[in-house]
Design a protein around this motif. Structure first.
Motif, PDB file in Angstrom:
ATOM      1  N   ARG B 160     -12.933   2.052  -6.706  1.00  0.00           N
ATOM      2  CA  ARG B 160     -11.486   1.843  -6.727  1.00  0.00           C
ATOM      3  C   ARG B 160     -11.163   0.390  -6.399  1.00  0.00           C
ATOM      4  O   ARG B 160     -10.399  -0.269  -7.109  1.00  0.00           O
ATOM      5  CB  ARG B 160     -10.815   2.766  -5.695  1.00  0.00           C
ATOM      6  CG  ARG B 160      -9.311   2.691  -5.726  1.00  0.00           C
ATOM      7  CD  ARG B 160      -8.700   3.318  -4.477  1.00  0.00           C
ATOM      8  NE  ARG B 160      -8.811   2.408  -3.332  1.00  0.00           N
ATOM      9  CZ  ARG B 160      -8.292   2.668  -2.137  1.00  0.00           C
ATOM     10  NH1 ARG B 160      -7.662   3.800  -1.919  1.00  0.00           N
ATOM     11  NH2 ARG B 160      -8.418   1.799  -1.164  1.00  0.00           N
ATOM     12  N   ASP B 161     -11.783  -0.114  -5.323  1.00  0.00           N
ATOM     13  CA  ASP B 161     -11.490  -1.489  -4.930  1.00  0.00           C
ATOM     14  C   ASP B 161     -11.940  -2.488  -5.993  1.00  0.00           C
ATOM     15  O   ASP B 161     -11.247  -3.454  -6.275  1.00  0.00           O
ATOM     16  CB  ASP B 161     -12.140  -1.807  -3.575  1.00  0.00           C
ATOM     17  CG  ASP B 161     -11.323  -1.212  -2.430  1.00  0.00           C
ATOM     18  OD1 ASP B 161     -10.274  -0.595  -2.724  1.00  0.00           O
ATOM     19  OD2 ASP B 161     -11.718  -1.355  -1.260  1.00  0.00           O
ATOM     20  N   LEU B 164      -9.459  -2.491  -8.737  1.00  0.00           N
ATOM     21  CA  LEU B 164      -8.202  -3.137  -8.398  1.00  0.00           C
ATOM     22  C   LEU B 164      -8.376  -4.657  -8.311  1.00  0.00           C
ATOM     23  O   LEU B 164      -7.463  -5.399  -8.642  1.00  0.00           O
ATOM     24  CB  LEU B 164      -7.655  -2.578  -7.081  1.00  0.00           C
ATOM     25  CG  LEU B 164      -7.281  -1.089  -7.167  1.00  0.00           C
ATOM     26  CD1 LEU B 164      -6.819  -0.562  -5.828  1.00  0.00           C
ATOM     27  CD2 LEU B 164      -6.232  -0.834  -8.229  1.00  0.00           C
ATOM     28  N   VAL B 165      -9.555  -5.132  -7.885  1.00  0.00           N
ATOM     29  CA  VAL B 165      -9.789  -6.578  -7.859  1.00  0.00           C
ATOM     30  C   VAL B 165      -9.988  -7.097  -9.277  1.00  0.00           C
ATOM     31  O   VAL B 165      -9.295  -7.993  -9.742  1.00  0.00           O
ATOM     32  CB  VAL B 165     -11.052  -6.913  -7.030  1.00  0.00           C
ATOM     33  CG1 VAL B 165     -11.379  -8.386  -7.175  1.00  0.00           C
ATOM     34  CG2 VAL B 165     -10.823  -6.578  -5.581  1.00  0.00           C
ATOM     35  N   THR B 177      -1.160   0.027 -12.650  1.00  0.00           N
ATOM     36  CA  THR B 177      -1.149   0.072 -11.189  1.00  0.00           C
ATOM     37  C   THR B 177       0.274  -0.033 -10.667  1.00  0.00           C
ATOM     38  O   THR B 177       0.679   0.697  -9.763  1.00  0.00           O
ATOM     39  CB  THR B 177      -1.980  -1.090 -10.604  1.00  0.00           C
ATOM     40  OG1 THR B 177      -3.174  -1.207 -11.334  1.00  0.00           O
ATOM     41  CG2 THR B 177      -2.285  -0.852  -9.148  1.00  0.00           C
ATOM     42  N   ASP B 178       1.037  -0.969 -11.234  1.00  0.00           N
ATOM     43  CA  ASP B 178       2.433  -1.124 -10.792  1.00  0.00           C
ATOM     44  C   ASP B 178       3.199   0.176 -10.967  1.00  0.00           C
ATOM     45  O   ASP B 178       3.960   0.590 -10.099  1.00  0.00           O
ATOM     46  CB  ASP B 178       3.114  -2.235 -11.592  1.00  0.00           C
ATOM     47  CG  ASP B 178       2.712  -3.603 -11.066  1.00  0.00           C
ATOM     48  OD1 ASP B 178       1.811  -3.646 -10.212  1.00  0.00           O
ATOM     49  OD2 ASP B 178       3.296  -4.603 -11.505  1.00  0.00           O
ATOM     50  N   LYS B 179       2.952   0.801 -12.097  1.00  0.00           N
ATOM     51  CA  LYS B 179       3.654   2.041 -12.399  1.00  0.00           C
ATOM     52  C   LYS B 179       3.292   3.108 -11.337  1.00  0.00           C
ATOM     53  O   LYS B 179       4.157   3.783 -10.794  1.00  0.00           O
ATOM     54  CB  LYS B 179       3.181   2.508 -13.782  1.00  0.00           C
ATOM     55  CG  LYS B 179       3.833   3.746 -14.275  1.00  0.00           C
ATOM     56  CD  LYS B 179       5.078   3.424 -15.048  1.00  0.00           C
ATOM     57  CE  LYS B 179       6.013   4.617 -14.997  1.00  0.00           C
ATOM     58  NZ  LYS B 179       7.367   4.289 -15.418  1.00  0.00           N
ATOM     59  N   ILE B 180       2.009   3.212 -11.065  1.00  0.00           N
ATOM     60  CA  ILE B 180       1.570   4.256 -10.149  1.00  0.00           C
ATOM     61  C   ILE B 180       1.962   3.948  -8.710  1.00  0.00           C
ATOM     62  O   ILE B 180       2.309   4.840  -7.940  1.00  0.00           O
ATOM     63  CB  ILE B 180       0.040   4.468 -10.303  1.00  0.00           C
ATOM     64  CG1 ILE B 180      -0.181   5.235 -11.596  1.00  0.00           C
ATOM     65  CG2 ILE B 180      -0.537   5.235  -9.123  1.00  0.00           C
ATOM     66  CD1 ILE B 180      -1.598   5.511 -11.924  1.00  0.00           C
ATOM     67  N   ALA B 181       1.952   2.658  -8.374  1.00  0.00           N
ATOM     68  CA  ALA B 181       2.331   2.270  -7.014  1.00  0.00           C
ATOM     69  C   ALA B 181       3.744   2.731  -6.697  1.00  0.00           C
ATOM     70  O   ALA B 181       4.081   3.012  -5.548  1.00  0.00           O
ATOM     71  CB  ALA B 181       2.221   0.762  -6.847  1.00  0.00           C
ATOM     72  N   VAL B 184       3.138   6.835  -6.001  1.00  0.00           N
ATOM     73  CA  VAL B 184       2.373   7.298  -4.844  1.00  0.00           C
ATOM     74  C   VAL B 184       1.858   6.089  -4.077  1.00  0.00           C
ATOM     75  O   VAL B 184       1.794   4.994  -4.628  1.00  0.00           O
ATOM     76  CB  VAL B 184       1.138   8.140  -5.263  1.00  0.00           C
ATOM     77  CG1 VAL B 184       1.553   9.476  -5.810  1.00  0.00           C
ATOM     78  CG2 VAL B 184       0.293   7.385  -6.272  1.00  0.00           C
ATOM     79  N   ASP B 185       1.507   6.292  -2.818  1.00  0.00           N
ATOM     80  CA  ASP B 185       0.880   5.196  -2.088  1.00  0.00           C
ATOM     81  C   ASP B 185      -0.629   5.258  -2.305  1.00  0.00           C
ATOM     82  O   ASP B 185      -1.121   6.098  -3.053  1.00  0.00           O
ATOM     83  CB  ASP B 185       1.261   5.235  -0.603  1.00  0.00           C
ATOM     84  CG  ASP B 185       0.911   6.560   0.026  1.00  0.00           C
ATOM     85  OD1 ASP B 185       0.104   7.308  -0.566  1.00  0.00           O
ATOM     86  OD2 ASP B 185       1.449   6.864   1.103  1.00  0.00           O
ATOM     87  N   GLU B 186      -1.366   4.362  -1.627  1.00  0.00           N
ATOM     88  CA  GLU B 186      -2.785   4.280  -1.975  1.00  0.00           C
ATOM     89  C   GLU B 186      -3.561   5.542  -1.620  1.00  0.00           C
ATOM     90  O   GLU B 186      -4.504   5.910  -2.300  1.00  0.00           O
ATOM     91  CB  GLU B 186      -3.443   3.033  -1.372  1.00  0.00           C
ATOM     92  CG  GLU B 186      -3.465   2.962   0.142  1.00  0.00           C
ATOM     93  CD  GLU B 186      -2.257   2.223   0.692  1.00  0.00           C
ATOM     94  OE1 GLU B 186      -1.152   2.352   0.098  1.00  0.00           O
ATOM     95  OE2 GLU B 186      -2.381   1.523   1.705  1.00  0.00           O
ATOM     96  N   PHE B 189      -2.888   7.968  -4.324  1.00  0.00           N
ATOM     97  CA  PHE B 189      -3.644   7.575  -5.506  1.00  0.00           C
ATOM     98  C   PHE B 189      -5.094   8.036  -5.377  1.00  0.00           C
ATOM     99  O   PHE B 189      -5.664   8.599  -6.307  1.00  0.00           O
ATOM    100  CB  PHE B 189      -3.570   6.057  -5.678  1.00  0.00           C
ATOM    101  CG  PHE B 189      -4.427   5.535  -6.793  1.00  0.00           C
ATOM    102  CD1 PHE B 189      -4.138   5.857  -8.113  1.00  0.00           C
ATOM    103  CD2 PHE B 189      -5.510   4.721  -6.532  1.00  0.00           C
ATOM    104  CE1 PHE B 189      -4.929   5.378  -9.143  1.00  0.00           C
ATOM    105  CE2 PHE B 189      -6.313   4.247  -7.560  1.00  0.00           C
ATOM    106  CZ  PHE B 189      -6.017   4.573  -8.861  1.00  0.00           C
TER     107      PHE B 189
END
Lengths: 309, 1125
Positions: B160-161, B164-165, B177-181, B184-186, B189
């Protein structure tokens, strides 16, 4: 292989050699001189829910250390958002710039820098913060148009309850106080759970009402005593609804009743604990237990006595 | 033998027939495992090659049990009398055995000798062995390892990390990611990603069907009937345009109505009045027509009177309501589609990252085992090649617990069996290939692990058709006769499930019991309600704790009291004709929750043997937190709160008041410092300080296990912890020590890293509960699969189905052309087809909830007790308790038990007890010996034994020119041999034997005679006669401690007499000293230590030591008066 049941039985004997002891729930009754005579309003809620936690924190002076490699949690996010909004309002107390959202986001960028190495934080909090920023500017424009002006951000204040055996002082750091046409608004930003009106009424969420009391007493530095006409929680989640205004009271009368009740309740609480045989019990009323894990449940040895007849 | 039993056994025999492929539907307790073992035995008996039989079981424990049963049976056959063997074979075959008994006897050896033995294993183990043999063919790293759950979770987080990086540069990922953020929070997710990775096969099905993520998105939109390109904004923008001319007068009608009418009217008017704000205020506007967040339209748009007066206006508003409701539905569909699309984008990325991490580290997860094997078998010629290499193929496949097989696992079985259906296999009866499947759809309870309950029926039809196609047939057998449950239990099961659908087709086989006449009972105990909590003001702090015993606790206590009552009063278990024992009792729960721990504690407090929790999170146990506090303190004494917790724990044991004295008003000092200064004047605190310092010192030099072991044993913390926390604390302690040991094995053993490792993973301990020893077992229904209890107590029967977390993803794979997945995020977004699928899922979950009850009830042999707790006024309709109570209602009798009222259905013992056992005398528990309480002496310093005859200082070596005699050493050695052996012979034989030995070594007869004379001179010397006499020992080994050293030696000759012990050591290779003072000191020291060793053994006897120089030979007595006893 030696088959000998004796060894198992002996091992069990050894374990059970000492007489079974019963752990009693803690009920410390420290001398009155050791009990606090002033508290921040945020500690009042702990006092109500888990007096023993207050005892451990304020009388025994024991505080949990933050683990070094802990993942930034909800509290960190809350404090970043608070900081950014404070910075922003400090620069623009009166009129908002045209590019307010960009300004807010720039401040946010600086504050978020320290989480550069935490991909999950950046990936999730940053988009959420951007949504908060957008919503906040829109809401702020509207609020200013209604005649509200911020007069205090993160300001500390205190008020003293007199006429008891000992005076008792409550202190607070208000997220924000606005002045409007008829009086003051006491505002608290929440990035997590917001107390409901019912909780505020009953006393379980006494933060806003007690801060309002301090304001009405003129207890905040540089802010004269004035009636409070609005109690407001601002929920900033950055989720589908990036922000919500959750009003607790929107006129002087409603606010006045809530404040008076809270002060009367607090006075009762203070008086009770000014009696030497009043113990600081650990979670005496389970219905007020929160889901949050207390730092003090190990010290209180909750698991050893909870649920015992 | 009754008719019923004959039929039941007949069905079993038919099911075990090795000539045909058989599909067995087996009710609970009908001897499924028995049939399986019989069948394997009969396959072997009819000459199947052990390596060509594959038996797939659900768990490793089941595989081990099956293997044990088989080898026990075959082992018994190997040595049975002919008559016994004939009888056993007749039982097995249902008719006399006509073959050669020798063949049956040889089976044991055949199986033993077969390389790798019989393949009885789980499908995962089987797949793992295949992949290990064909890594190249499967495209895998040859050194792959299977990772455990914890490693898997860590790897997923790392993936996951990385995603995301790395994804920061890819706009598609950033957008997603923006959409999902926003949704839900991390943590949210991570949870949904875990759910997705747990459904990897489904996810891959989706990708296979559509090719790309974008194509899945398009399919999704098609299903939801959303036009391409439609977004939330465009839908709302479209909805802005309304029939204003009609709507405005209608809204004005509302303004004349009641308060509600006016409020709604005002919203509508406001919206119409501000056309430019319509998009922004659409949500408020929709609120005029819809009731809540779920978007349900209001029943009516006007109060009754007003609507009657203005039917036209009401009609207009209702039309507008329909239009708005439709728009809102579309908005939700779009939200659902966008959320799902974003999730799929991230999921695709995540699964790539995860796969590449796995590849790089050579790791496989459990899904990989199945999926990679499936790919291997499905490849062109793959199955043939693999099977050919596997001992030339499989002839017989047996599948156990088939109802819990997942779709992918079925696919593996199908691929393995594909050869069977290619013709030829079935027609040649001498080389028959058979498939055997046994299962019970009613017992399918593992859908959360991918079990496919309806697959059982589906696969039956598929295999039946395949066999029919090649002119063979699938024999179907139903096993309905329960050898386990007694009549009342069977009756209750039938009554409960007569009205409840358990399976897809709702078919149910009535149960019969083979245990007529055995006492049996079902008892319902009234469920416990949550006690009412007083609603006092938060401000009014109470003086006392309010009794807040949880309902779980009260249920646990009633159960424990009941069991205690049985044991104390000698309650009889009729069918066994003996008193109830703890090992007869099985306490079942749907979820462990708080209850399992409470029940174990309640039983332990009453001294009832109970096996520990089958699962626990160690770091949550108070006793473990105490231990960890001790370690934390040692590593960081500045952590005041942890030190305080340690001080209050039984390890140190300060009281609340003592803690106050040390902690309160300590200025700016740390607690540790404050404690040390207070210790100067307070003895208790001084003791605590000493103890804590010892703990700190140990932390510096000890690895984790030794650190905790020392604390528990040397400091006696274990006894105190158990005294204060109860006997149930012993279990987590032992598990914890085990964990510390295994940590030390695999990693650098530092205390710090051990603590970190513990905290990072939740260290859940899982244990298999096998057939009980003499203990009450507390476990989940899932864990009780395959087990049984004479007495079963179903403890949480009021728990609702919904108590668990609902899956977030809604799968729609029925439509093979256009499979889909939906991620609604919120309930309100479950529109149209999603709501339908969710309803289907709910329905399946409901059926599984009932199947779980079926499994729970059928664990019972004689007695079933049902109870539970709930939060409301009454238990919820449809919960287990309700299902049982309402089905049995008219037949239940009210009874009073010592622990309160109950309702009962019972049948008395009328037959001969069918499970009578000999009652062994209870073994007496030996009391603790005295030495157990004294600390063991410290280990001697050098743990490696010294061997005294290896001299510390060499005596001078014989110079090369000193009386050079090449046979000197030979002479010494041979005389040593003579001294060793001659004394044990009869005197008249000695000379001749000695001569034989010496001449064999080339010694001339003359020389030999002289040596022999000298040797016998010593042996027969009056001073030494006892030493070489009866009962003397040659080469006596001896080990012991002399002056803190371990000495291990071999004494050349030793004899123990009444008053003394004589010892002698031979010296070969030195010129013998001329007199006693010339004896080298090394030899003296050696003999001295021998003397002490022997003295330790015989403290009351005199010790006499001699040295014999074989070079002479001559002897020297070292001790005074030696030889004169």
């Amino acid at each position: 292989l030696i088959q000998d049941d004796r060894h198992l039985a002996w091992a069990e004997h050894l374990d059970l050699r000492l007489k079974r002891q019963k752990t009693e729930p803690p009920a410390p009754r420290p001398p009155l001189t050791a009990r606090p005579t002033e508290l921040p309003v945020t500690a009042v809620e702990t006092w109500i829910r888990d007096p023993y936690a207050l005892y451990a924190e304020r009388i025994l002076n024991l505080r949990a250390l933050e683990p070094i490699d802990a993942d930034p949690g909800a509290a960190d996010r809350g404090s970043i958002v608070h900081d950014v909004l404070e910075d922003f309002i400090a620069v623009h107390p009166d009129t908002l710039p045209d590019d307010a959202e960009r300004v807010l986001i720039d401040i946010g960028k600086r504050r978020f820098e320290r989480f550069e190495t935490r991909p999950a934080v950046r990936a999730f909090w940053w988009p959420r913060f951007r949504r908060v920023a957008k919503w906040f500017v829109e809401a702020e424009v509207e609020r200013r148009a209604e005649g509200w002006r911020p007069v205090a951000m993160e300001k500390t204040g205190a008020a003293t309850i007199k006429g008891l055996v000992h005076d008792f002082t409550i202190k607070a750091k208000a997220d924000r106080i606005d002045r409007g046409p008829d009086g003051l608004a006491v505002i608290d930003y929440k990035t997590g759970q917001v107390p409901s009106l019912k909780q505020v009424e009953s006393g379980l969420g006494p933060q806003l009402t007690l801060e309002a009391h301090i304001a009405e007493q003129g207890g905040f530095d540089g802010l004269d005593a004035e009636p409070v006409t609005e109690l407001l929680y601002v929920k900033l989640s950055g989720g589908r609804e990036p922000g919500t205004l959750q009003g607790i009271a929107d006129n002087e009368k409603d606010a006045g009743i809530l404040i008076a009740e809270a002060v009367a309740g607090l006075t009762r609480l203070v008086v009770r604990y000014q009696s030497a045989d009043m113990p600081y019990l650990a979670i005496p009323r389970v219905q007020f237990l929160t889901n949050r894990r207390s730092d003090y449940d190990h010290l209180a040895r909750v698991k050893a006595w909870e649920d015992e007849a | 033998v009754s008719e019923v039993e004959r039929k039941g056994v007949g069905a079993q025999v038919a099911a075990a027939d090795p000539k045909s492929s058989v599909w067995v539907g087996a009710n609970a307790g009908t001897g499924k495992t028995h049939v399986l073992t019989d069948r394997i035995t009969r396959l072997l008996l009819s000459d199947a090659k052990p390596g060509r039989v594959l038996c797939l079981t659900f768990t490793k424990a089941a595989a081990a049990e099956m293997a044990t049963r088989l080898s026990e049976r075959l082992g018994a056959w190997a040595v049975a009398t002919d008559a016994d063997l004939q009888a056993a074979l007749r039982d097995l075959l249902g008719k006399p055995y006509e073959g050669d008994l020798k063949r049956a006897r040889r089976l044991f050896a055949t199986c033993l000798e077969f390389p790798g033995g019989l393949k009885i294993q789980t499908i995962h183990a089987f797949c793992q062995s295949i992949l290990a043999r064909f890594p190249l063919e499967a495209g895998l790293n040859p050194n792959q390892r299977v990772m455990d759950d914890r490693t898997r979770a860590e790897l997923l987080l790392e993936a996951r990390d990385r995603l995301l990086v790395g994804g920061g540069n890819e706009s598609r990922l950033v957008e997603a990611t923006d959409k999902i953020a926003a949704l839900v929070d991390e943590e949210g997710f991570t949870r949904v990603m875990e759910e997705l990775s747990g459904n990897r096969a489904k996810f891959e099905t989706l990708h296979r069907a559509h090719g790309t993520t974008a194509a899945i998105g398009a399919a999704l939109r098609k299903k939801l009937e959303i036009p391409t390109g439609a977004r939330e904004e465009t839908i709302i923008a479209d909805a802005r345009r309304c029939d204003e001319a009609a709507l405005r007068p209608a809204a004005e009608v509302l303004l004349d109505g009641s308060k509600t009418d006016r409020r709604i009217g005002q919203i509508v008017v406001d919206w119409l009045d501000n056309p430019e704000a319509r998009i922004r205020t659409f949500r408020d506007y929709a609120g005029a027509y819809l009731v809540n967040d779920l978007g349900k339209p209001r029943d009516k748009m006007m109060t009754k009177g007003l609507a009657e007066k203005h039917p036209g206006a009401h009609e207009v508003l209702k039309r507008e309501q329909d239009r708005i409701a439709a728009a809102v539905e579309r908005v939700r569909a779009v939200r659902l589609a966008e959320a799902t699309e974003a999730l799929l984008v991230l999921a695709g990325g995540l699964s790539e990252c995860y796969s590449s991490l796995k590849r790089r580290r050579g790791l496989l997860d459990y899904d990989d085992l199945i999926l990679a094997t499936l790919d291997l078998l499905r490849a062109e010629g793959g199955a043939n090649w693999v099977l050919y290499k596997l001992d030339g193929g499989l002839d017989h496949i047996l599948v156990d617990e088939a109802q819990d097989t997942s779709a992918e696992q079925w696919a593996v079985v199908e691929a393995l069996a594909s050869e069977f259906f290619s013709g030829g296999g079935g027609t040649n009866k001498n080389h028959a290939r058979t498939l055997f499947v046994v299962g019970d759809e009613k017992q399918s309870i593992y859908s959360f692990q991918g079990a496919d309950p309806e697959g059982f029926e589906r696969m039956r039809k598929i295999f039946a058709r395949r066999l029919r196609d090649i002119g063979d047939r699938l024999v179907e057998v139903e096993l309905a006769l329960s050898f386990r449950s007694a009549p009342t239990i069977v009756r209750a099961v039938d009554a409960v499930f007569a009205r409840t659908k358990l399976t897809g087709d709702g078919r149910s086989v009535p149960h019969r019991s083979n245990r007529d006449g055995q006492a049996s009972m079902l008892e319902l105990w009234p469920p416990v309600k949550k006690s009412d909590t007083p609603s006092d003001s938060p401000w009014d702090a109470p003086l006392d704790r309010i009794d807040s015993r949880s309902p779980e606790s009260r249920v646990a206590e009633r159960i424990a009291d009941t069991i205690k009552g049985w044991i104390d009063d000698g309650e009889t278990l009729d069918s066994r004709a003996r008193p109830v024992r703890p090992g007869d009792i099985l306490i079942l729960v749907r979820k462990r929750g708080q209850f399992a721990a409470r029940a174990i504690r309640a039983l332990k407090e009453r001294n009832i043997p109970v096996s520990g929790a089958d699962r626990m999170v160690l770091t949550e146990q108070l006793v473990i937190r105490d231990l960890m506090a001790a370690a934390d303190f040692a590593l960081l004494p500045e952590d005041d709160l942890t030190l305080a917790a340690l001080l209050k724990s039984p390890i140190v044991g300060l009281t609340e008041d003592q803690l106050f004295a040390v902690a309160h008003d300590r200025g700016g000092n740390g607690l540790w410092r404050s404690l040390r200064s207070a210790a100067r004047t307070d003895a208790t605190l001084a003791a605590a300080e000493t103890q804590l310092k010892a703990i700190m010192a140990r932390a510096d030099r000890m690895p984790p296990y030794e650190f905790f072991e020392e604390l528990l044993v040397a400091d006696r913390a274990r006894e105190r912890l158990i005294a204060w926390l109860g006997p149930d604390a012993a279990d987590p302690l032992d598990e914890f020590l085990g964990l510390a040991l295994s940590f030390e094995r695999d990693r650098a053993p530092s205390l710090q890293s051990f603590l970190h490792w513990l905290r990072a993973g939740s260290s859940e301990i899982k244990r298999d509960m096998e057939r009980g020893g003499g203990e009450v077992r507390v476990m989940t229904v899932h864990g009780s699969k395959g087990l049984q209890g004479d007495i079963v107590i179903l403890a949480d029967a009021c728990r609702e189905r919904r108590a668990g977390t609902k899956p977030q993803l809604v799968w729609d794979l029925e439509d093979a052309e256009n499979p889909c997945v939906y991620w609604p995020v919120a309930r309100e977004n479950e529109v149209g087809p999603v709501a339908e699928r969710r309803a289907v899922m709910d329905d399946m979950a409901e059926r599984e909830y009932r199947r779980l009850l079926y499994v729970a009830m059928t664990r019972a042999r004689d007695r079933l007790y049902v109870t539970g707790w709930h939060g409301g006024e009454n238990y919820k309709a449809g919960c287990w308790y309700d299902l049982i109570a309402s089905a049995l209602e008219p037949n239940l009798a009210d009874v009073e038990t010592p622990q309160g009222p109950a309702r009962r259905l019972a049948a008395p013992q009328t037959g001969k007890p069918d499970g009578a056992e000999n009652i062994g005398a209870a073994s007496e528990i030996p009391s603790l010996p005295a030495w157990a309480l004294t600390p063991a002496p410290a280990e001697p310093k050098p743990a490696i034994p010294l061997i005294p005859s290896t001299p510390e200082k060499e005596p001078p070596i014989l110079g090369p020119f000193d009386r050079d005699d090449p046979s000197r050493f030979k002479r010494g050695r041979l005389i040593h041999r003579l001294l060793q052996s001659l004394p044990d012979m009869a005197m008249e034989l000695q000379e001749e034997a000695a001569l034989r030995l010496l001449s064999a070594h080339g010694v001339s007869t003359t020389e030999a005679r002289s040596w022999i004379a000298e040797t016998l001179g010593i042996i027969r010397h009056p001073d030494l006669s006892a030493l070489f006499g009866r009962g003397s020992l040659a080469e006596a080994p001896i080990v012991g401690i002399v002056e803190d050293r371990v000495i291990s030696a071999r004494i050349d000759r030793l004899v123990v007499l009444d008053d003394r012990v004589m010892i002698v050591d031979y010296k070969t290779n030195r010129p013998p000293p001329r007199d006693i003072d010339d004896i080298p000191s090394v030899y003296r020291r050696q003999m001295e230590s021998y003397r002490k060793l022997v003295h330790g053994l015989y403290p009351d006897k005199r010790i006499e030591e001699f040295l014999i120089w074989t070079d002479g030979p001559r002897f020297v007595a070292l001790s005074e008066n030696a030889g004169r006893g």
